[in-house]
Design a protein around this motif. Sequence first.
Motif, PDB file in Angstrom:
ATOM      1  N   ARG A 266       0.868  -1.180   0.000  1.00  0.00           N
ATOM      2  CA  ARG A 266       0.000   0.000   0.000  1.00  0.00           C
ATOM      3  C   ARG A 266       0.904   1.228   0.000  1.00  0.00           C
ATOM      4  N   LEU A 282     -10.689 -12.188  -0.270  1.00  0.00           N
ATOM      5  CA  LEU A 282     -11.483 -11.007  -0.646  1.00  0.00           C
ATOM      6  C   LEU A 282     -12.683 -10.801   0.270  1.00  0.00           C
ATOM      7  N   GLU A 286     -11.434  -6.894   7.213  1.00  0.00           N
ATOM      8  CA  GLU A 286     -10.223  -6.081   7.411  1.00  0.00           C
ATOM      9  C   GLU A 286      -9.108  -6.984   7.907  1.00  0.00           C
ATOM     10  N   TYR A 300      -7.212  -3.253   4.032  1.00  0.00           N
ATOM     11  CA  TYR A 300      -8.397  -3.914   3.479  1.00  0.00           C
ATOM     12  C   TYR A 300      -7.985  -4.670   2.222  1.00  0.00           C
ATOM     13  N   PRO A 301      -8.489  -5.891   2.054  1.00  0.00           N
ATOM     14  CA  PRO A 301      -8.073  -6.698   0.908  1.00  0.00           C
ATOM     15  C   PRO A 301      -8.428  -6.036  -0.413  1.00  0.00           C
ATOM     16  N   GLN A 302      -7.544  -6.167  -1.380  1.00  0.00           N
ATOM     17  CA  GLN A 302      -7.805  -5.657  -2.727  1.00  0.00           C
ATOM     18  C   GLN A 302      -7.456  -6.751  -3.735  1.00  0.00           C
ATOM     19  N   GLU A 303      -8.116  -6.686  -4.885  1.00  0.00           N
ATOM     20  CA  GLU A 303      -7.837  -7.694  -5.910  1.00  0.00           C
ATOM     21  C   GLU A 303      -6.384  -7.639  -6.368  1.00  0.00           C
ATOM     22  N   LYS A 304      -5.786  -6.457  -6.354  1.00  0.00           N
ATOM     23  CA  LYS A 304      -4.404  -6.332  -6.847  1.00  0.00           C
ATOM     24  C   LYS A 304      -3.420  -7.107  -5.956  1.00  0.00           C
ATOM     25  N   ASP A 305      -3.854  -7.477  -4.741  1.00  0.00           N
ATOM     26  CA  ASP A 305      -2.960  -8.253  -3.866  1.00  0.00           C
ATOM     27  C   ASP A 305      -2.673  -9.632  -4.459  1.00  0.00           C
TER      28      ASP A 305
END
Length: 425
Positions: A266, A282, A286, A300-305
């Motif tokens: 991040r 996903l 948190e 917070y989880p994101q698809e890019k992870d």
Amino acid sequence: MSRSIDLLKHRYLKNIKENPELFVGIELEYPVVNLEGNATDVEVIKHLFGYLVSDLDLTVEKVDDFGYPIQLVDPVSQDAILFEVSYTTIEFAFGKAETIQEVENRFNNYMDVIQKKLAESNHAIVGCGIHPNWDKNENCPVAYPRYQMLMDYLNLSRNVIKSDLHHFPEYGAFICGSQVQLDVSKSNYLRVINAFTQIEGAKAYLFANSEFSGEDWDTKISRDIFWEESMHGIYPENVGVNASLLKDEEDFFDYLDRSAIFTAERDEQTYYFYPIQAMDYLATTEIQAFNLNGDKIIIYPQEKDFETHRSYQYQDLTTRGTVEFRSVCTQPLDRTFASAAFHLGLLVNLDKLEAYLETAPFFKVFGYDYKSLRRQFSKKKLTDEEETAIIEFSKDLLLLADEGLRMRNKQETTYLHPLKEELGL
């Protein structure tokens, strides 16, 4: 289909070709030891990297937080020479090659220069899967975010209560492996993963080279225990030998969906957290994460992870359209390329390998639990029955590998000689 599987499919299938040319990708990790038996002097190794830039005409690709070069690249071959997790381990990651000989020639050129330079300070690269002086070294990560994050993440095992995790979270600084990557196609990658999963018992016998003096473990491959009984192995699908053979692509991605995500970026900061299976990631509302100073932060989880997802299975589908074989310890220097030749020959001879495995007498006696077969045949002392059976199994595989290399007709069978001699072939 779940969104997590969508993302994993995109990541791992996008570069697989239909009919790829077969290239060889080899990565070799080595401990650098102080020949007087003391801790490795990291200043010697840092100085070596500065020297290699000018002597071998390499480009500095990465530096650590203090500006020291930690990854060097040859602009022509795309070979990289880098630190692997700690300053006491050097990795050679070779650009893709058409033959093993190409890689060997370049490796020998680098080693001539490196060993001469290290000898001036009574240091040397040695062919061991565990750093011989692991207990004397500091075992600190290279001052670079990815390595610091990895070591900090592995250190979380100290807080996992009532677990059977081992007590060496710093192991990343002193274990060394020999990896080979080979091109696979959409139609054969699952066949390759399944076939090589079945031969892990023989590979354990042929390539074991990481006995550990710090514990009374009955294995010649302590690397397995370090991986599987660490934070990487909290979810068994994340690491090691696949528990069972994969039926089809859906089955493969269901398996991968149970591997772990434990890091995210991040605002150019790297964070790590207790592992979450990809399938649950996903939907996690948190995540309590840690930065590299150990401070807690909510992310917070994101698809890019998913773009930095990687599992540590021993037959690993990579994002480059290859399968990476990750289960071999660093080999003695006189058999550096035996493992690459073994894998390459068997891949070329895949049809015959599969046919052989279907009827191999070895499994009729010892069963089909491939994970435990690997552990069984890496023991320090085998029974006479085990010894006889594993030698026969290994001989059959060596002959198939030899035949595959002859089919390639690139004079690579010589790399199997040390293994053949050992088995009396």
